[in-house]
Design an enzyme around this catalytic site. Sequence first.
Site, mmCIF file in Angstrom:
data_model
loop_
_atom_site.group_PDB
_atom_site.id
_atom_site.type_symbol
_atom_site.label_atom_id
_atom_site.label_comp_id
_atom_site.label_asym_id
_atom_site.label_seq_id
_atom_site.Cartn_x
_atom_site.Cartn_y
_atom_site.Cartn_z
ATOM 1 N N LYS A 13 58.254 63.448 18.697
ATOM 2 C CA LYS A 13 59.138 63.858 19.794
ATOM 3 C C LYS A 13 58.851 65.292 20.241
ATOM 4 C CE LYS A 13 63.016 63.198 17.560
ATOM 5 N NZ LYS A 13 62.489 62.770 16.232
ATOM 6 N N ARG A 88 72.211 62.430 18.282
ATOM 7 C CA ARG A 88 71.803 61.702 17.082
ATOM 8 C C ARG A 88 72.912 60.811 16.562
ATOM 9 N NH1 ARG A 88 67.633 65.651 15.305
ATOM 10 N NH2 ARG A 88 66.569 64.962 13.431
ATOM 11 N N ARG A 127 52.388 67.909 8.023
ATOM 12 C CA ARG A 127 52.792 68.723 9.172
ATOM 13 C C ARG A 127 52.906 70.205 8.815
ATOM 14 N NH1 ARG A 127 57.809 66.939 12.829
ATOM 15 N NH2 ARG A 127 59.118 67.395 11.025
ATOM 16 N N ARG A 160 57.705 72.885 6.794
ATOM 17 C CA ARG A 160 59.166 72.854 6.853
ATOM 18 C C ARG A 160 59.736 72.440 5.503
ATOM 19 N NH1 ARG A 160 60.930 69.649 12.203
ATOM 20 N NH2 ARG A 160 62.536 69.013 10.738
ATOM 21 N N ARG A 171 65.608 61.221 5.429
ATOM 22 C CA ARG A 171 65.803 61.443 6.873
ATOM 23 C C ARG A 171 65.507 60.174 7.661
ATOM 24 N NH1 ARG A 171 62.086 66.330 7.922
ATOM 25 N NH2 ARG A 171 62.828 66.161 10.063
HETATM 26 P P1 AMP Z 1 64.621 67.864 13.665
HETATM 27 O O1 AMP Z 1 63.772 69.066 13.856
HETATM 28 O O2 AMP Z 1 65.105 67.289 14.968
HETATM 29 O O3 AMP Z 1 63.991 66.830 12.780
HETATM 30 O O4 AMP Z 1 65.948 68.369 12.921
HETATM 31 C C1 AMP Z 1 65.885 68.940 11.626
HETATM 32 C C2 AMP Z 1 67.233 68.853 10.947
HETATM 33 O O5 AMP Z 1 68.188 69.579 11.720
HETATM 34 C C3 AMP Z 1 67.812 67.448 10.827
HETATM 35 O O6 AMP Z 1 67.345 66.767 9.688
HETATM 36 C C4 AMP Z 1 69.299 67.745 10.756
HETATM 37 O O7 AMP Z 1 69.659 68.230 9.493
HETATM 38 C C5 AMP Z 1 69.431 68.904 11.739
HETATM 39 N N1 AMP Z 1 69.700 68.445 13.134
HETATM 40 C C6 AMP Z 1 68.934 68.662 14.231
HETATM 41 N N2 AMP Z 1 69.488 68.137 15.326
HETATM 42 C C7 AMP Z 1 70.652 67.568 14.918
HETATM 43 C C8 AMP Z 1 71.680 66.842 15.583
HETATM 44 N N3 AMP Z 1 71.632 66.593 16.901
HETATM 45 N N4 AMP Z 1 72.726 66.389 14.833
HETATM 46 C C9 AMP Z 1 72.793 66.634 13.507
HETATM 47 N N5 AMP Z 1 71.862 67.287 12.826
HETATM 48 C C10 AMP Z 1 70.792 67.766 13.514
#
Ligand code: AMP
Length: 215
Positions: A13, A88, A127, A160, A171
């Site tokens: 994404k 989400r 990554r 990360r 996740r």
């Molecule tokens: P991402 O970079 O989108 O994979 O987000 C990394 C982490 O941030 C996720 O595993 C969640 O812990 C948190 N996170 C990011 N966006 C959201 C969201 N919209 N709702 C809840 N948690 C989020």
Amino acid sequence: MDLILLGAPGAGKGTQGAILAERLGIPKIATGDILRDAVRRDTELGRRAKAFMDAGELVPDEIILGLIREVLASPEAADGAILDGFPRTTAQAEAVGELLNRLGRRIDAVIVIEVPGDTIVRRMSGRRTCSNCGRVYNVYTEPPETEGVCDVCGGELMQRSDDQEETVRHRLQVYQSTTQPLVRFYETGGVPIRRIPGDRPIAEVQESILRELDH
Ligand code: AMP
């Protein structure tokens, strides 16, 4: 134009959203990036979110809803945005819908990038992200010219903390149980769903997205 990018963590994404943002001339907004930045700067938001992120859990809606309100009301998103990593949950999707509605806008399409689970785990363990400019690499499929160094800005590449294998698997489960159902939510609401096979080279995936969006 307002677009949502859906897909499991590691589906691409962020990578696809960044290219798409440039091509369409609208910003990509990623709640994950905002949260990671908040953690790095040790802000109130970062302190509240960190433990959930490290565990691979979603940050609770009561924290995220305020953040979503803020980003969608920002001048940056005034002419539309590519939403990466949010909504989400159903509550977040409802909030996004209401906020856009108030601005006389709606979600124009949902792009779902589909990648098999085992590919995801491999992708994410490889990554690396530039700590300076945010560019994403993969040590297996898209390595930088010099190990550990960003090709673009020379910044240090980092892994990360939530990209460890066990956390990635968790996740993925969270995605399947909580976020994937949003596809039905939008389908039922009459929003066009564009399913894109994501287990292909970056440029091909991008072309498919543009084709599906009639660009
Ligand atoms: P991402 O970079 O989108 O994979 O987000 C990394 C982490 O941030 C996720 O595993 C969640 O812990 C948190 N996170 C990011 N966006 C959201 C969201 N919209 N709702 C809840 N948690 C989020």
